[in-house]
Every structure is written in C-alpha cells, then in structure tokens.
Design a protein around this motif. Structure first.
Motif, short mmCIF file in Angstrom:
data_model
loop_
_atom_site.label_atom_id
_atom_site.label_comp_id
_atom_site.label_asym_id
_atom_site.label_seq_id
_atom_site.Cartn_x
_atom_site.Cartn_y
_atom_site.Cartn_z
N UNK A 182 0.83 -1.21 0.00
CA UNK A 182 0.00 0.00 0.00
C UNK A 182 0.86 1.26 0.00
N UNK A 183 0.19 2.39 -0.03
CA UNK A 183 0.87 3.68 0.02
C UNK A 183 0.87 4.27 1.42
N UNK A 184 0.45 3.48 2.38
CA UNK A 184 0.39 3.93 3.77
C UNK A 184 1.15 2.95 4.66
N UNK A 185 1.67 3.42 5.79
CA UNK A 185 2.29 2.49 6.74
C UNK A 185 1.25 1.49 7.25
N UNK A 186 1.66 0.23 7.44
CA UNK A 186 0.78 -0.78 8.01
C UNK A 186 1.50 -1.46 9.17
N UNK A 187 0.72 -1.89 10.13
CA UNK A 187 1.27 -2.51 11.34
C UNK A 187 1.19 -4.03 11.26
N UNK A 226 -2.02 -11.57 10.26
CA UNK A 226 -2.73 -10.32 10.01
C UNK A 226 -1.71 -9.20 9.78
N UNK A 227 -1.88 -8.50 8.68
CA UNK A 227 -1.03 -7.34 8.34
C UNK A 227 -1.96 -6.18 8.07
N UNK A 228 -1.99 -5.20 8.97
CA UNK A 228 -2.97 -4.13 8.83
C UNK A 228 -4.37 -4.71 8.92
#
Length: 245
Positions: A77-82, A228-230
């Motif tokens: 994605x274009x956003x940080x993910x936790x 689970x990623x994000x």
C-alpha cells in the motif's frame, strides 16, 4: 537483507534443528500460490495491501518440536501498516475439532534462553567448585620409607601449580558459558519476528515459532496459521508429517 539473514542464522537456534517431519502448503484461495524455493516448499499469499511469503525455517522439522517458519511481509500500500505478533493465530485441525497452537513470541524465547543460562551457570559453578577443591588438595601427599614408616607431606609448589591450572580452566569454562549465552541472545534478536510498522513498499521478515501440534500417531498433522497485516488476513494452510506420509 533481513530475510536472508534470518535464514543464515537459523542453524544457531534450537527450534531450527533438523530431524523428523516435512511440511507442505496448500493454496486456500485464488490469491495464493504454493511453490518451491531453493528446494523447499513455500506459499505466497497476496491481499489488498500486503503480500506474505511463508516457508519452513529448515528442510525438516523436529517431529514433536516447535514448527519454525520464516515469514516475509511486503507492504503493497501507500500507507504504513502494522504487523503485530499478538495478532498471529495458529489452529490445529484434528478429529473434527480445532485446537489453539500458541505462538511463541520473542519475549518468551528470550526468557527461555535466560532460564537456560541460569541452569548452565549453575552447572558451570559446580564444575568450577569441584576443580577448585581438587586443586586445594593437590599439594598434599603421603610417603612410606623403606623401613615401613609412613607420613604425609605438603608441597606448596605443587599446590600453586594445581591451583593455577584450576583457575585457568574455571575462567575458560565461565567465559565459554557467557559467550554461548550472548551468541544465542544475538541470534534471537536478529532472527525472530517482532512487532513492526512497515512503510510503503517495505519488506520485513523473521522466524515465527509455533507451539508443537498434537501428535496424530505418526499421521499427518494439519493446521492453519493466520497472519494479520494491517486489515489483511493471510490464511496459511499447513500439512506436517513424516516424509512420504
């Protein structure tokens, strides 16, 4: 680079010992592909904002030991993910029922290593004490004269040599114990997967340690790992058993 490093240091950890079972993966949806990487089974799972690659950490897993997998995660994605280890699940399927398989976290592995180091230090201390006691008696001896008289003597030189040798041996044992503990701690720090925020396009990976599945009398064991990623959930179906089963 981190994922390559994880594979390189795997052999230094107990969970990566090879003997026993082999692993295979089954694609559970069109966004997954089971494949081979360097002669080992692997699975690629792609979701909307992340890609996950899973493979066993060694060519064979201990039959009744903890399965260890190398997990690679890519943020598409274009956003940080936790990514949070606490959100990883493992479920064994046996006899028509599902059973939880505990995820063994980095913190748990560190505590186990600390406990192992305490036990090793106690054993080293006992050995050092035995060495020191033996050296303390080294200067004493007995004699018998041709006439039949007996007696004892003490040699400060012999005692000093023995005590010096014992001290050197004890120092070496203690240093070896400490160095082994430090190496194991460093290997855990470098290799085991932990909580991480992935920036856009970033790869992150590490070893995922799972509690042993319940033995099925030598038959194949089936379980699912959910990563689970994000907001993405990657469902990884695993079959584990002796070669040829």
């Amino acid at each position: 680079m981190r994922i390559l490093l994880v594979v390189a240091v795997c052999a230094t950890l107990p969970g990566c010992m090879t003997a026993g079972d082999t692993v295979s993966f089954k694609a559970s949806n069109p966004q997954q592909q089971a494949l081979m990487r360097d002669g080992q089974p692997a699975l690629v799972s792609r979701q909307k904002s992340s890609l996950v690659l899973v493979r066993p950490a060694s060519r064979q897993l201990q039959a009744n030991g903890r399965p260890v997998f190398v997990v690679g995660i890519n943020n598409l994605s274009r956003q940080p993910v936790d990514f949070r280890v606490a959100q990883v699940e493992a479920i064994q399927h046996a006899g028509g029922s599902d059973f939880e398989m505990k995820i063994v976290t980095y913190e748990m592995l560190v505590q186990e290593e600390k406990n192992r180091q305490v036990a090793a230090a106690l054993l080293t201390g006992l050995a050092a004490g035995a060495n020191a006691y033996g050296a303390s008696r080294a200067g004493y001896g007995s004699y018998t004269t041709p006439g039949g008289r007996t007696g004892t003597f003490y040699s400060p030189t012999a005692a000093a040599i023995a005590q010096g040798n014992a001290a050197a041996q004890n120092d070496a044992m203690i240093a070896t114990t400490i160095e082994a503990g430090q190496r194991n701690m460093a290997a855990l720090e470098q290799s085991v997967i932990k909580d991480n925020t992935l920036m856009p396009g970033e790869w992150y990976g590490g070893q995922l340690h799972v509690a042993p599945p319940t033995d099925q009398g030598g038959a194949q064991k089936s379980y699912t790992i959910i990563i689970t990623v994000g907001t993405d959930r990657h469902v990884i179906d695993v079959a584990q058993g002796p070669p040829g089963v």
